[in-house]
Scaffold this active site. Structure first.
Site, PDB file in Angstrom:
ATOM      1  N   HIS A 132      -4.427   2.446  16.102  1.00 21.10           N
ATOM      2  CA  HIS A 132      -4.808   3.092  14.848  1.00 21.10           C
ATOM      3  C   HIS A 132      -6.049   3.940  15.099  1.00 21.10           C
ATOM      4  O   HIS A 132      -6.846   3.646  15.997  1.00 21.10           O
ATOM      5  CB  HIS A 132      -5.069   2.053  13.754  1.00 21.10           C
ATOM      6  CG  HIS A 132      -6.096   1.042  14.134  1.00 21.10           C
ATOM      7  ND1 HIS A 132      -5.826  -0.011  14.982  1.00 21.10           N
ATOM      8  CD2 HIS A 132      -7.415   0.927  13.807  1.00 21.10           C
ATOM      9  CE1 HIS A 132      -6.907  -0.730  15.142  1.00 21.10           C
ATOM     10  NE2 HIS A 132      -7.903  -0.182  14.451  1.00 21.10           N
ATOM     11  N   TYR A 177      -4.601  -5.335  17.313  1.00 17.79           N
ATOM     12  CA  TYR A 177      -4.061  -4.625  18.476  1.00 17.79           C
ATOM     13  C   TYR A 177      -2.742  -3.929  18.160  1.00 17.79           C
ATOM     14  O   TYR A 177      -1.666  -4.333  18.598  1.00 17.79           O
ATOM     15  CB  TYR A 177      -3.942  -5.592  19.660  1.00 17.79           C
ATOM     16  CG  TYR A 177      -5.318  -5.991  20.129  1.00 17.79           C
ATOM     17  CD1 TYR A 177      -6.032  -5.199  21.017  1.00 17.79           C
ATOM     18  CD2 TYR A 177      -5.945  -7.118  19.604  1.00 17.79           C
ATOM     19  CE1 TYR A 177      -7.320  -5.533  21.397  1.00 17.79           C
ATOM     20  CE2 TYR A 177      -7.233  -7.463  19.981  1.00 17.79           C
ATOM     21  CZ  TYR A 177      -7.909  -6.666  20.874  1.00 17.79           C
ATOM     22  OH  TYR A 177      -9.195  -6.987  21.233  1.00 17.79           O
ATOM     23  N   GLU A 222       0.814  -1.220   0.000  1.00 20.17           N
ATOM     24  CA  GLU A 222       0.000   0.000   0.000  1.00 20.17           C
ATOM     25  C   GLU A 222       0.853   1.278   0.000  1.00 20.17           C
ATOM     26  O   GLU A 222       0.362   2.348   0.333  1.00 20.17           O
ATOM     27  CB  GLU A 222      -0.983   0.012   1.194  1.00 20.17           C
ATOM     28  CG  GLU A 222      -1.885  -1.216   1.239  1.00 20.17           C
ATOM     29  CD  GLU A 222      -2.952  -1.172   2.323  1.00 20.17           C
ATOM     30  OE1 GLU A 222      -3.545  -0.105   2.535  1.00 20.17           O
ATOM     31  OE2 GLU A 222      -3.201  -2.228   2.948  1.00 20.17           O
ATOM     32  N   HIS A 256     -11.401   2.386  18.083  1.00 22.43           N
ATOM     33  CA  HIS A 256     -12.293   1.299  18.490  1.00 22.43           C
ATOM     34  C   HIS A 256     -11.775   0.645  19.755  1.00 22.43           C
ATOM     35  O   HIS A 256     -10.584   0.418  19.906  1.00 22.43           O
ATOM     36  CB  HIS A 256     -12.346   0.204  17.403  1.00 22.43           C
ATOM     37  CG  HIS A 256     -13.357   0.477  16.338  1.00 22.43           C
ATOM     38  ND1 HIS A 256     -13.384  -0.202  15.151  1.00 22.43           N
ATOM     39  CD2 HIS A 256     -14.404   1.349  16.305  1.00 22.43           C
ATOM     40  CE1 HIS A 256     -14.393   0.240  14.421  1.00 22.43           C
ATOM     41  NE2 HIS A 256     -15.016   1.188  15.091  1.00 22.43           N
TER      42      HIS A 256
HETATM   43  O1  G7M Z   1     -11.981  -2.457  14.233  1.00 17.44           O
HETATM   44  P1  G7M Z   1     -10.635  -1.894  14.015  1.00 17.44           P
HETATM   45  O2  G7M Z   1     -10.426  -0.636  14.760  1.00 17.44           O
HETATM   46  O3  G7M Z   1      -9.512  -2.858  14.305  1.00 17.44           O
HETATM   47  O4  G7M Z   1     -10.546  -1.546  12.476  1.00 17.44           O
HETATM   48  C1  G7M Z   1      -9.569  -2.022  11.623  1.00 17.44           C
HETATM   49  C2  G7M Z   1      -9.682  -1.269  10.332  1.00 17.44           C
HETATM   50  O5  G7M Z   1      -8.600  -1.649   9.489  1.00 17.44           O
HETATM   51  C3  G7M Z   1     -10.962  -1.592   9.574  1.00 17.44           C
HETATM   52  O6  G7M Z   1     -11.628  -0.390   9.288  1.00 17.44           O
HETATM   53  C4  G7M Z   1     -10.471  -2.325   8.329  1.00 17.44           C
HETATM   54  O7  G7M Z   1     -11.264  -2.040   7.202  1.00 17.44           O
HETATM   55  C5  G7M Z   1      -9.057  -1.804   8.166  1.00 17.44           C
HETATM   56  N1  G7M Z   1      -8.164  -2.749   7.504  1.00 17.44           N
HETATM   57  C6  G7M Z   1      -8.097  -4.077   7.756  1.00 17.44           C
HETATM   58  N2  G7M Z   1      -7.126  -4.618   6.955  1.00 17.44           N
HETATM   59  C7  G7M Z   1      -6.775  -6.027   6.965  1.00 17.44           C
HETATM   60  C8  G7M Z   1      -6.586  -3.620   6.187  1.00 17.44           C
HETATM   61  C9  G7M Z   1      -5.557  -3.588   5.185  1.00 17.44           C
HETATM   62  O8  G7M Z   1      -4.908  -4.579   4.831  1.00 17.44           O
HETATM   63  N3  G7M Z   1      -5.287  -2.350   4.646  1.00 17.44           N
HETATM   64  C10 G7M Z   1      -5.996  -1.223   5.019  1.00 17.44           C
HETATM   65  N4  G7M Z   1      -5.685  -0.089   4.418  1.00 17.44           N
HETATM   66  N5  G7M Z   1      -6.960  -1.234   5.974  1.00 17.44           N
HETATM   67  C11 G7M Z   1      -7.252  -2.428   6.546  1.00 17.44           C
END
Ligand code: G7M
Length: 355
Positions: A293, A290, A194, A284
């Site tokens: 972010h 974990y 990315e 969240h």
């Molecule tokens: O629920 P949580 O706070 O953990 O949210 C994780 C966020 O990461 C979600 O909004 C997902 O859509 C995003 N996300 C998950 N993955 C596996 C990826 C990824 O590989 N790349 C990007 N850019 N976002 C991701």
């Protein structure tokens, strides 16, 4: 930013076979599917990969609206379906029908009463310009049982996680995860994946972060802008780890996110031509991974299911609590938890929240 391929043959879905629908939400026009791919090795042996395919109907784009600025027509090859032209503003731009494709391939009347008419429409896609995609998909392959559980419909209950529950059960569980669990995060932080999508980076290992589009976003509909900031500091797992020392970093995330949304996606805030107030930032608890972010959404995007009370903690509130000297590890945090989740079995190994 990486541009989406409009190829009709990406090949990623070749061989996908539906096993069952894990969950679906008619309101959000989304479905989580469990499927499998059968792979054949060079020696002829076969193996099966489980996969989760998440489907979501896309929103209308700016391009779609601009096409509606000219008189609407449906393709003449629409069979028996009848076509209705909406009333147009007298000043609306009028393009010669021959100069552009019809907005709708066909329109069908469903009913009419007084000033109300309800219709079904099929969007026009021309072979030379497929236009906007109809469906946004996320494929998880191979999918683990954890993925399958996460995307399956399940009973949800409110859990109130006390400081004791965090210290005794949750924190050791988080610490037990192998780093490979969040390989995709490290791939972003190390520019292995990315990299061409990075919208902003502060490379400081303690206070820096990277802002990238969230994979849920189609990367173009600004009214549903969804980006996220991933911190460089690998010691920070969730908002429970935040202290007063992190306020500067969090404020910088908010400021830079707002600037990115304004400068790269023209999202204005309270005052036209200025960014302040254009995005809503939250964390969240519990997150799905974990490593700290921050979710960053267009302020107008109020309908996202992940921005619900009990799970989403407004970044400003978190900063305010830290300024007030609150110890995040000493808070009792309430959230709705799926009974299929791993965390449920960690908190309630006997399957009963009264234990
Ligand atoms: O629920 P949580 O706070 O953990 O949210 C994780 C966020 O990461 C979600 O909004 C997902 O859509 C995003 N996300 C998950 N993955 C596996 C990826 C990824 O590989 N790349 C990007 N850019 N976002 C991701």
């Amino acid at each position: 930013m990486a541009s989406a391929s409009s190829s009709t043959s990406s090949g990623v879905l070749d061989g996908f076979k539906l096993i069952r629908i894990l969950d679906q939400d008619p309101k959000h026009k989304s479905a989580n599917l469990l499927g499998e791919f059968t792979c054949t090795a060079q020696d002829g042996s076969t193996s099966v990969d489980q996969a989760v395919l998440i489907l979501e109907k896309t929103h209308f784009s700016e391009q779609f609206y601009s096409r509606l600025e000219a008189p609407t027509r449906a393709s003449t090859s629409g069979g028996e379906r009848t076509t209705k032209a909406p009333k147009l503003d007298a000043d609306a731009a009028v393009l010669d029908g021959a100069e552009r494709d019809a907005v709708f391939a066909a329109v069908s009347d469903l009913g009419q009463n007084d000033v109300y008419t309800w219709l079904l429409a099929w969007l026009q896609h021309s072979a030379s310009d497929p236009g906007d995609a109809d469906v946004k998909m996320t494929l998880i392959r191979p999918a683990t049982q954890t993925h399958i559980d996460k995307y399956s419909a399940q009973r949800r209950v409110m859990v109130y996680e006390t400081p004791e529950m965090y210290a005794r059960k949750v924190q050791p569980w988080i610490a037990s995860f192998p780093p490979s669990r969040i390989q995709w995060v490290y791939n972003i932080l190390e520019h292995k994946k990315e990299a061409d999508s990075i919208l902003f980076e502060d490379p400081d290992p303690e206070t820096g972060f990277i802002i990238v589009p969230d994979l849920k976003w189609d990367q173009k509909t600004t009214s549903s802008l969804y980006i996220q900031a991933i911190v460089h500091n690998r010691q920070l797992t969730s908002l429970r780890d935040l202290t007063k020392d992190h306020i500067g970093m969090l404020q910088n995330i908010k400021d830079q996110a707002s600037k990115v949304a304004f400068e790269k996606f023209s999202l204005a805030g309270v005052q036209e031509g200025k960014p302040d107030g254009n995005v809503r930032c939250f964390l969240h608890y519990h997150p799905s991974y974990y490593h700290l972010h921050v979710h960053i959404l267009a302020a107008s995007f109020t309908s996202h299911p992940g921005a619900v009370v009990g799970q989403a903690h407004l970044l400003d509130d978190v900063m305010d609590l830290l300024r007030l000297g609150v110890d995040m590890k000493q808070r009792t945090l309430g959230y709705s938890l799926g009974t299929n989740s791993k965390l449920w079995s960690v908190l309630y190994p006997d399957g009963d929240s009264s234990t």
